[in-house]
Write a protein that holds these residues in place. Structure first.
Motif, PDB file in Angstrom:
ATOM      1  N   PHE A  41      17.038   6.534  18.788  1.00  0.00           N
ATOM      2  CA  PHE A  41      16.596   5.708  18.759  1.00  0.00           C
ATOM      3  C   PHE A  41      16.081   5.042  20.650  1.00  0.00           C
ATOM      4  CE2 PHE A  41      17.405   3.527  14.492  1.00  0.00           C
ATOM      5  CZ  PHE A  41      16.264   4.648  13.643  1.00  0.00           C
ATOM      6  N   LEU A  50      12.708   3.928  20.953  1.00  0.00           N
ATOM      7  CA  LEU A  50      12.579   3.054  20.031  1.00  0.00           C
ATOM      8  C   LEU A  50      11.640   1.496  20.385  1.00  0.00           C
ATOM      9  CD1 LEU A  50      11.256   3.122  16.955  1.00  0.00           C
ATOM     10  CD2 LEU A  50      13.868   2.155  16.560  1.00  0.00           C
ATOM     11  N   LEU A  67       8.102   1.041  19.783  1.00  0.00           N
ATOM     12  CA  LEU A  67       6.995  -0.586  19.563  1.00  0.00           C
ATOM     13  C   LEU A  67       5.766  -1.164  19.985  1.00  0.00           C
ATOM     14  CD1 LEU A  67      11.178  -1.887  18.428  1.00  0.00           C
ATOM     15  CD2 LEU A  67       8.366  -0.940  15.797  1.00  0.00           C
ATOM     16  N   ARG A  71       3.660  -3.516  13.822  1.00  0.00           N
ATOM     17  CA  ARG A  71       5.718  -3.115  14.338  1.00  0.00           C
ATOM     18  C   ARG A  71       6.751  -2.588  13.061  1.00  0.00           C
ATOM     19  NH1 ARG A  71       3.740  -6.277  19.290  1.00  0.00           N
ATOM     20  NH2 ARG A  71       3.425  -4.146  20.794  1.00  0.00           N
ATOM     21  N   PHE A  72       6.470  -3.985  11.828  1.00  0.00           N
ATOM     22  CA  PHE A  72       7.262  -3.567  10.739  1.00  0.00           C
ATOM     23  C   PHE A  72       7.052  -2.542  10.214  1.00  0.00           C
ATOM     24  CE2 PHE A  72       8.727  -5.254   6.987  1.00  0.00           C
ATOM     25  CZ  PHE A  72      10.410  -5.747   6.582  1.00  0.00           C
ATOM     26  N   LEU A 123       8.443   0.248  11.777  1.00  0.00           N
ATOM     27  CA  LEU A 123       9.608   0.803  12.523  1.00  0.00           C
ATOM     28  C   LEU A 123      10.401   1.084  10.784  1.00  0.00           C
ATOM     29  CD1 LEU A 123      12.435  -0.294  14.185  1.00  0.00           C
ATOM     30  CD2 LEU A 123      12.357  -2.327  12.922  1.00  0.00           C
ATOM     31  N   LYS A 170      10.191   4.705  10.617  1.00  0.00           N
ATOM     32  CA  LYS A 170      10.852   5.472  11.674  1.00  0.00           C
ATOM     33  C   LYS A 170      12.094   6.168  10.840  1.00  0.00           C
ATOM     34  CE  LYS A 170       9.626   6.854  15.218  1.00  0.00           C
ATOM     35  NZ  LYS A 170       9.402   8.256  15.604  1.00  0.00           N
ATOM     36  N   MET A 171      12.385   4.470  10.275  1.00  0.00           N
ATOM     37  CA  MET A 171      14.040   4.381   9.527  1.00  0.00           C
ATOM     38  C   MET A 171      14.069   5.736   8.506  1.00  0.00           C
ATOM     39  SD  MET A 171      14.345   0.625   9.724  1.00  0.00           S
ATOM     40  CE  MET A 171      15.565   0.945   7.894  1.00  0.00           C
ATOM     41  N   ILE A 179      13.119  -5.672  22.435  1.00  0.00           N
ATOM     42  CA  ILE A 179      11.743  -5.907  21.068  1.00  0.00           C
ATOM     43  C   ILE A 179      11.840  -6.757  20.588  1.00  0.00           C
ATOM     44  CG2 ILE A 179      12.438  -5.086  18.600  1.00  0.00           C
ATOM     45  CD1 ILE A 179      13.995  -2.770  19.317  1.00  0.00           C
ATOM     46  N   PHE A 181       8.212  -8.056  19.208  1.00  0.00           N
ATOM     47  CA  PHE A 181       8.679  -7.741  17.588  1.00  0.00           C
ATOM     48  C   PHE A 181       8.133  -8.514  16.670  1.00  0.00           C
ATOM     49  CE2 PHE A 181      10.773  -6.778  13.709  1.00  0.00           C
ATOM     50  CZ  PHE A 181       9.953  -5.318  13.805  1.00  0.00           C
ATOM     51  N   THR A 234       6.259 -10.000  12.872  1.00  0.00           N
ATOM     52  CA  THR A 234       6.668  -8.766  11.221  1.00  0.00           C
ATOM     53  C   THR A 234       5.546 -10.430  10.974  1.00  0.00           C
ATOM     54  OG1 THR A 234       8.599 -10.800  11.320  1.00  0.00           O
ATOM     55  CG2 THR A 234       8.814  -7.984  11.465  1.00  0.00           C
TER      56      THR A 234
END
Length: 186
Positions: free
Chosen positions: A86, A89, A93, A100-101, A104, A107-108, A176, A180, A182
């Motif tokens: 990560f 990451l 991002l 981006r949410f 992510l 990726k998870m 981030i 970041f 959301t």
């Protein structure tokens, strides 16, 4: 939540320690969390306290190589996630052109899917007494579901270990956190 997990694990060790003498003496815990500072740092505090409490405790702590030194300072054994990282990451991002949410979450899920074979094999080999996993680490929950399902359907004779879901309180990496976005932060 740290206090709840700490109390639960102390209760767990007390119940394990009260078993007859012929049971295995060393307790083994596997810690599985996202390899990110906001998840690793709170868990390092918990693991350090657990390792201080008992000489008969082996903790296997999974993470990225960048956290190896911090993890080993807790008294735990560092074990890297097979081939995943990560570390890049935050940069990924920032450079993504998609939401981006969603990026992510994707990726998870990919990380979880790729890690399951390694973790299943490690649990079968190491036979931990307890697995602690992070609430954001869907691999941990999925791993426990697989282990329980195999045991209940008689595909495995090995009883699944106990597990605890850890809920860290953390501050997000500044790279981030600043950008970041959301649907909830706009």
């Amino acid at each position: 939540h740290f206090f709840k997990v700490y109390l639960y694990t102390k209760k767990f060790f007390f119940s394990i320690n009260s078993l007859p003498i012929f049971t295995k003496m060393t307790k083994k815990i596997m810690v599985m969390i996202p390899p990110a500072s906001g998840h690793v740092n709170p868990m390092c505090s918990l693991v350090h306290e657990l390792c201080k409490q008992s000489a008969d405790l082996e903790v296997i702590f999974y993470s990225d190589i960048e956290f190896r030194e911090a993890i080993e300072q807790t008294g735990a054994h560092f074990r890297p996630y097979s081939h995943l990282t990560f570390s890049d990451l935050p940069d990924q991002l920032m450079s993504t052109t998609t939401n981006r949410f969603c990026f992510l979450i994707d990726k998870m899920i990919t990380f979880s899917y790729d890690l399951l074979p390694q973790l299943l094999a490690d649990v079968q080999t190491d036979r931990p007494d307890l697995i602690i996993y992070d609430c954001f680490f869907v691999t941990g929950k999925h791993l426990m579901n697989i282990l329980n399902s195999r045991y209940q359907s008689k595909l495995s004779e090995i009883e699944p270990p106990k597990s605890v879901m850890f809920f860290p309180n953390f501050a997000m990496n500044e790279k981030i956190g600043k950008k970041f976005q959301t649907p909830f932060t706009k």
